[in-house]
Design a protein around this motif. Structure first.
Motif, mmCIF file in Angstrom:
data_model
loop_
_atom_site.group_PDB
_atom_site.id
_atom_site.type_symbol
_atom_site.label_atom_id
_atom_site.label_comp_id
_atom_site.label_asym_id
_atom_site.label_seq_id
_atom_site.Cartn_x
_atom_site.Cartn_y
_atom_site.Cartn_z
ATOM 1 N N ALA A 1 74.246 61.530 11.831
ATOM 2 C CA ALA A 1 73.364 60.623 12.570
ATOM 3 C C ALA A 1 71.898 60.917 12.262
ATOM 4 O O ALA A 1 71.092 59.986 12.079
ATOM 5 N N ARG A 2 71.524 62.197 12.184
ATOM 6 C CA ARG A 2 70.139 62.561 11.838
ATOM 7 C C ARG A 2 69.789 62.087 10.438
ATOM 8 O O ARG A 2 68.685 61.594 10.197
ATOM 9 N N ARG A 3 70.718 62.235 9.522
ATOM 10 C CA ARG A 3 70.457 61.801 8.144
ATOM 11 C C ARG A 3 70.292 60.282 8.067
ATOM 12 O O ARG A 3 69.393 59.787 7.389
ATOM 13 N N ARG A 4 71.165 59.558 8.789
ATOM 14 C CA ARG A 4 71.033 58.093 8.790
ATOM 15 C C ARG A 4 69.699 57.654 9.371
ATOM 16 O O ARG A 4 69.053 56.737 8.855
ATOM 17 N N SER A 5 69.264 58.311 10.441
ATOM 18 C CA SER A 5 67.984 57.923 11.045
ATOM 19 C C SER A 5 66.821 58.290 10.104
ATOM 20 O O SER A 5 65.834 57.558 10.020
ATOM 21 N N ALA A 6 66.920 59.417 9.386
ATOM 22 C CA ALA A 6 65.865 59.787 8.442
ATOM 23 C C ALA A 6 65.818 58.792 7.277
ATOM 24 O O ALA A 6 64.739 58.445 6.797
ATOM 25 N N ILE A 7 66.959 58.299 6.858
ATOM 26 C CA ILE A 7 66.996 57.296 5.785
ATOM 27 C C ILE A 7 66.366 55.990 6.294
ATOM 28 O O ILE A 7 65.600 55.334 5.600
ATOM 29 N N ALA A 8 66.681 55.621 7.543
ATOM 30 C CA ALA A 8 66.141 54.388 8.125
ATOM 31 C C ALA A 8 64.606 54.477 8.259
ATOM 32 O O ALA A 8 63.904 53.479 8.096
ATOM 33 N N ARG A 9 64.083 55.654 8.582
ATOM 34 C CA ARG A 9 62.624 55.843 8.700
ATOM 35 C C ARG A 9 61.958 55.937 7.329
ATOM 36 O O ARG A 9 60.741 55.887 7.246
ATOM 37 N N GLY A 10 62.727 56.106 6.275
ATOM 38 C CA GLY A 10 62.160 56.187 4.932
ATOM 39 C C GLY A 10 61.792 57.595 4.497
ATOM 40 O O GLY A 10 61.169 57.772 3.462
ATOM 41 N N GLU A 11 62.211 58.598 5.264
ATOM 42 C CA GLU A 11 61.908 59.993 4.910
ATOM 43 C C GLU A 11 62.785 60.456 3.749
ATOM 44 O O GLU A 11 62.406 61.327 2.985
#
Length: 110
Positions: free
Chosen positions: A98-108
């Protein structure tokens, strides 16, 4: 004085039922050929009795197939699948995903 290589050679040549091998976690030596054959015979007899008792009965009304006797070194699969340690690892993996998906969504992460 023994070298590590000599000690390893001695340990590998211990008889299967030696206490040292069992203490090191070698569960294969707990049962010999006779015990394995006896376990297989019991399993086959249980299956044969199950087949005879369900003869002529609808499949939906039949009793459950008997489970085999657990052998040394093998445990029940369902217990391992839902052990507390495995559940904790699974939950931790879900959190990381979930953290990785959110980081991908933020563009990090690209």
């Amino acid at each position: 004085m023994l070298t590590w290589r000599e000690l390893g050679g001695y340990l590998r040549q211990l008889p299967p039922r030696a206490r040292t091998r069992i203490a090191m976690g070698d569960k294969d030596g707990l049962w010999g050929l006779a015990e394995h054959l006896q376990g297989l015979t019991i399993d086959e007899l249980r299956i044969a009795n199950w087949q005879r008792s369900n003869e002529g009965v609808k499949q939906s009304k039949q009793s459950k197939r008997p489970t085999p006797i657990t052998r040394p070194g093998t445990g029940p699969k369902a217990a391992d699948k839902n052990s507390p340690q495995r559940i904790a690892r699974r939950n931790a993996a879900k959190v990381r995903a979930a953290r990785r998906r959110s980081a991908i969504a933020r563009g990090e992460i690209t």
